[in-house]
Enzyme design. Structure first.
Site, PDB file in Angstrom:
ATOM      1  N   ASP A 181      41.714  75.208 -49.342  1.00  8.63           N
ATOM      2  CA  ASP A 181      40.911  75.817 -48.265  1.00  8.63           C
ATOM      3  C   ASP A 181      40.847  77.347 -48.386  1.00  8.63           C
ATOM      4  O   ASP A 181      40.324  78.024 -47.502  1.00  8.63           O
ATOM      5  CB  ASP A 181      41.439  75.396 -46.884  1.00  8.63           C
ATOM      6  N   ASP A 226      59.776  86.463 -39.889  1.00  6.55           N
ATOM      7  CA  ASP A 226      59.301  87.714 -39.318  1.00  6.55           C
ATOM      8  C   ASP A 226      59.388  87.572 -37.804  1.00  6.55           C
ATOM      9  O   ASP A 226      58.934  86.572 -37.253  1.00  6.55           O
ATOM     10  CB  ASP A 226      57.849  87.958 -39.746  1.00  6.55           C
ATOM     11  N   ASP A 256      47.742  78.505 -52.551  1.00  4.96           N
ATOM     12  CA  ASP A 256      46.988  77.572 -51.712  1.00  4.96           C
ATOM     13  C   ASP A 256      47.109  76.167 -52.302  1.00  4.96           C
ATOM     14  O   ASP A 256      46.647  75.919 -53.411  1.00  4.96           O
ATOM     15  CB  ASP A 256      45.514  78.020 -51.661  1.00  4.96           C
ATOM     16  N   ASP A 293      49.609  78.558 -48.217  1.00  6.57           N
ATOM     17  CA  ASP A 293      50.252  77.710 -47.209  1.00  6.57           C
ATOM     18  C   ASP A 293      51.700  77.405 -47.601  1.00  6.57           C
ATOM     19  O   ASP A 293      52.167  77.777 -48.684  1.00  6.57           O
ATOM     20  CB  ASP A 293      49.431  76.426 -47.008  1.00  6.57           C
ATOM     21  N   ASN A 296      45.894  73.263 -50.882  1.00  8.15           N
ATOM     22  CA  ASN A 296      44.883  72.267 -50.501  1.00  8.15           C
ATOM     23  C   ASN A 296      43.441  72.753 -50.600  1.00  8.15           C
ATOM     24  O   ASN A 296      42.533  72.145 -50.040  1.00  8.15           O
ATOM     25  CB  ASN A 296      45.173  71.742 -49.089  1.00  8.15           C
ATOM     26  N   HIS A 339      53.297  94.399 -47.334  1.00  5.17           N
ATOM     27  CA  HIS A 339      51.960  93.969 -46.902  1.00  5.17           C
ATOM     28  C   HIS A 339      51.210  95.048 -46.136  1.00  5.17           C
ATOM     29  O   HIS A 339      50.049  94.841 -45.792  1.00  5.17           O
ATOM     30  CB  HIS A 339      52.094  92.716 -46.035  1.00  5.17           C
ATOM     31  N   ASP A 340      51.873  96.160 -45.820  1.00  2.00           N
ATOM     32  CA  ASP A 340      51.204  97.272 -45.133  1.00  2.00           C
ATOM     33  C   ASP A 340      50.947  98.450 -46.062  1.00  2.00           C
ATOM     34  O   ASP A 340      50.212  99.365 -45.704  1.00  2.00           O
ATOM     35  CB  ASP A 340      52.075  97.814 -43.990  1.00  2.00           C
ATOM     36  N   ASP A 346      59.821  93.209 -36.606  1.00  2.00           N
ATOM     37  CA  ASP A 346      58.570  93.959 -36.660  1.00  2.00           C
ATOM     38  C   ASP A 346      58.484  95.067 -35.607  1.00  2.00           C
ATOM     39  O   ASP A 346      58.782  94.839 -34.432  1.00  2.00           O
ATOM     40  CB  ASP A 346      57.424  92.958 -36.405  1.00  2.00           C
ATOM     41  N   GLU A 356      62.147  96.959 -39.048  1.00  2.00           N
ATOM     42  CA  GLU A 356      61.051  97.840 -39.451  1.00  2.00           C
ATOM     43  C   GLU A 356      61.066  98.989 -38.457  1.00  2.00           C
ATOM     44  O   GLU A 356      60.577  98.855 -37.336  1.00  2.00           O
ATOM     45  CB  GLU A 356      59.710  97.108 -39.408  1.00  2.00           C
TER      46      GLU A 356
HETATM   47  O1  TEU Z   1      53.741  97.377 -38.692  1.00  2.00           O
HETATM   48  C1  TEU Z   1      54.153  98.388 -37.814  1.00  2.00           C
HETATM   49  C2  TEU Z   1      53.488  99.667 -37.956  1.00  2.00           C
HETATM   50  O2  TEU Z   1      53.949 100.643 -37.369  1.00  2.00           O
HETATM   51  C3  TEU Z   1      52.173  99.750 -38.670  1.00  2.00           C
HETATM   52  O3  TEU Z   1      51.284 100.452 -37.863  1.00  2.00           O
HETATM   53  C4  TEU Z   1      52.256 100.456 -39.946  1.00  2.00           C
HETATM   54  O4  TEU Z   1      52.621 101.787 -39.713  1.00  2.00           O
HETATM   55  C5  TEU Z   1      50.882 100.413 -40.573  1.00  2.00           C
HETATM   56  O5  TEU Z   1      50.587  99.075 -40.848  1.00  2.00           O
HETATM   57  C6  TEU Z   1      50.824 101.172 -41.871  1.00  2.00           C
HETATM   58  O6  TEU Z   1      49.463 101.269 -42.241  1.00  2.00           O
HETATM   59  C7  TEU Z   1      54.045  96.064 -38.347  1.00  2.00           C
HETATM   60  C8  TEU Z   1      53.541  95.086 -39.382  1.00  2.00           C
HETATM   61  O7  TEU Z   1      54.206  95.296 -40.589  1.00  2.00           O
HETATM   62  C9  TEU Z   1      52.061  95.197 -39.495  1.00  2.00           C
HETATM   63  O8  TEU Z   1      51.531  94.370 -40.494  1.00  2.00           O
HETATM   64  C10 TEU Z   1      51.469  94.837 -38.156  1.00  2.00           C
HETATM   65  O9  TEU Z   1      50.093  95.070 -38.183  1.00  2.00           O
HETATM   66  C11 TEU Z   1      52.093  95.637 -37.022  1.00  2.00           C
HETATM   67  O10 TEU Z   1      53.506  95.705 -37.098  1.00  2.00           O
HETATM   68  C12 TEU Z   1      51.786  95.007 -35.710  1.00  2.00           C
HETATM   69  O11 TEU Z   1      52.520  93.815 -35.568  1.00  2.00           O
HETATM   70 CA    CA Z   2      45.728  76.135 -47.893  1.00  2.00          CA
END
Ligand code: TEU
Ligand code: CA
Length: 559
Positions: free
Chosen positions: A25, A98, A21, A29, A23, A329-330, A200, A257
């Protein structure tokens, strides 16, 4: 095989909201990312994947896009983006965006126009259907729980379709007008100079537009979205059309993905003329996620995990390049998922990194992996932000878990585990922000942080730098990129994760000891050179075998 510019690259995923970050907040960013480009370069990263930075109401953290041509003001401006792109290129790196095109945000002007007039031209950008006998048009469950159909406000018996949140209406890929808009947008970003996309949730674009019911798999009477996807077909021509009209013209790198792909389609997806350059290998992650939800999560089992990795490598080797991850991130942090308790230390983390990064395919690091960031324990469900986690918590309760059990499964499986802010130093908030971070900082930042690891030559961070440098060392790069993959020591008491990478020039053994005890191994050939070791020394026993301590990983050049 025709060589491609991206074959030997090392990638890193940045989750902008949690990176840096600039700035105060509390939200990461673009200027924050710019300030860390030298850090990424020094880590050996060639290709940066930015999770979505487009304008969004952030119902699903930017995976709900309300304007594909604008940068979210939370992250900065288009000028900031252009500067980021210039600075990435100035360092000889690439930037990929993405691409979220299965759905957009309900605040996108297309959807707003569609809601105002479902029978009008924008109505056919989405899926509007009449209900059946006072119910939704079909019994499909959305990925984030509840029906995939949402009633249209002010209209009787009319619904729209959303595989994810109700604020993420699915786009109608059978409408050429919509496709034209999407292709124009993609080409606009490619013209700007991005090197490609991470694509995605792309498998979901194929639909059986009759939306038939399927057998219910839970007390809610609904069926899982995965079943809906598996019963749809026809994605091949759709993805070819997408590729020909966009990516191919720019020699872009694309990584899909892809879940629920039919196994025999691997070549169509990532073969030489495949729909994508690459796709993520999720086989290790699917092992721990429960069949009906996180409440059914399964514990890590070394043998099953190793077999899954080997199996994916074997299948992909004659076909193309998988993209290999331990986390994103998932997914929860790899260090917390794929290491037994006794390996929850620096040695274990380095070992996991070693065997992951040297697999055949494109290694995708995720921010913080290079310092061994772990899952973040939340004390109550209120500390979570993620829409998926809130749903899974409620589901666990409905399925009979106590609050404590429901929280425990979120602590292990939540998507927020990997979304907590990057830990730059032991300053307040891990040095991520001077303000109040949008999501809790993992309290372990006091010991796990970049600044401390910069000072310690034995740290995980320094080790990762040696690891990426080894992968790109001109003497071995071709072997790691194009060389064969051969499992090794598969029968050695079930605790060794090892393989050989081999081509006409080199034979390289990569081995890690997941067991609690030391193990003696006889490599198939004399050891010419120790290329990498996560411990101070490598011992041999009286019989000339190498001895791996618990959590020891080595990379050996064999004769
Ligand atoms: O994820 C696709 C997806 O199938 C997700 O449901 C995944 O299986 C789940 O997050 C696992 O817990 C993509 C992105 O990576 C995710 O962050 C998004 O939420 C999703 O698409 C919708 O765009
Ligand atoms: Ca920021």
């Amino acid at each position: 095989m025709e060589k491609k510019w991206w074959h030997g690259k090392i990638a890193c995923q940045i989750y902008p909201k949690s990176y840096c970050d600039s700035n105060g907040d509390g939200i990461g960013d673009l200027r924050g990312i710019i300030s860390k480009l030298d850090y990424l370069k020094a880590l050996g990263v060639d290709l940066i994947w930015l999770s979505p930075v487009y304008r969004s109401p952030f119902v699903d953290q930017g995976y709900d896009i309300s304007d594909y041509y604008e940068i979210a003001p939370e992250f900065g401006t288009m000028e900031d983006f252009d500067e980021l792109l210039r600075e990435v290129k100035a360092r000889g790196m690439h930037l990929i965006m993405d691409l979220v095109i299965n759905h957009c945000s309900s605040e996108h002007r297309w959807f707003q126009a569609a809601l105002a007039d479902p029978e009008g031209p924008y109505g056919s950008y989405f899926y509007f259907r009449e209900g059946k006998d006072g119910h939704a048009p079909s019994n499909h469950r959305s990925y984030f729980g509840g029906s995939a159909w949402e009633p249209v406000p002010g209209r009787e018996n009319l619904y729209y379709y959303h595989m994810f949140a109700k604020e993420q209406p699915d786009l109608n890929w059978y409408n050429p007008k919509l496709l034209g808009e999407l292709y124009d947008m993609i080409n606009w970003w490619l013209e700007k100079g991005v090197s490609g996309f991470r694509i995605d949730a792309i498998i979901n674009i194929q639909k059986n537009t009759a939306f038939p019911d399927y057998p219910a798999d839970g007390p809610d009477g609904l069926c899982a979205p995965g079943v809906v996807v598996e019963n749809a077909s026809g994605i091949g021509p759709m993805l070819e059309d997408l590729k020909r009209n966009t990516f191919q013209k720019y020699d872009a790198f694309t990584v899909g993905e892809v879940f629920n792909m039919k196994e025999e389609e691997l070549r169509e997806f990532i073969g030489e003329d495949g729909h994508f350059s690459s796709m993520f290998d999720f086989s290790q992650h699917l092992l721990t996620s429960g069949e009906h939800g996180w409440y059914e999560e399964r514990p890590f089992c070394f043998g099953t995990w190793r077999d899954a990795v080997f199996e994916a490598q074997r299948k992909a080797e004659p076909i193309g390049f998988l993209s290999n991850i331990i986390e994103n991130h998932d997914e929860p942090r790899g260090a917390s998922t794929f290491l037994p308790d006794y390996a929850q230390n620096d040695a274990g983390v380095k070992m996991l990194g070693t065997v992951s990064v040297l697999l055949r395919g494109i290694p995708f690091l995720y921010q913080g992996q290079e310092i061994g960031m772990r899952n973040c324990r939340m004390e109550s469900v209120g500390e979570y932000d993620d829409i998926n986690t809130k749903d899974q918590y409620e589901l666990a309760l409905r399925m009979g878990c106590t609050e404590q059990e429901a929280l425990a499964c979120c602590n292990r499986m939540s998507r927020d585990n990997a979304r907590t802010p990057m830990q730059w130093s032991d300053a307040e908030n891990g040095g991520f922000t001077d303000g109040t971070p949008w999501l809790k900082v993992n309290p372990d930042y006091r010991t796990i942080n970049v600044a401390a690891q910069e000072r310690d030559p034995d740290s995980v961070l320094h080790y990762y730098r040696r690891l990426t440098a080894l992968r790109k060392d001109p003497r071995y790069a071709d072997t790691f990129t194009y060389g064969r993959f051969e499992p090794a020591f598969e029968d050695a008491d079930g605790q060794i994760m090892a393989y050989v990478r081999r081509d006409g020039r080199n034979r390289i053994l990569v081995a890690g000891n997941w067991g609690p005890d030391r193990a003696a191994l006889s490599p198939d050939g004399a050891v010419k050179e120790l290329l990498l070791n996560n411990q101070a020394e490598l011992r041999t026993d009286g019989e000339g075998r190498i001895v791996l301590e618990s959590c020891q990983a080595v990379v050996l050049l064999l004769a």
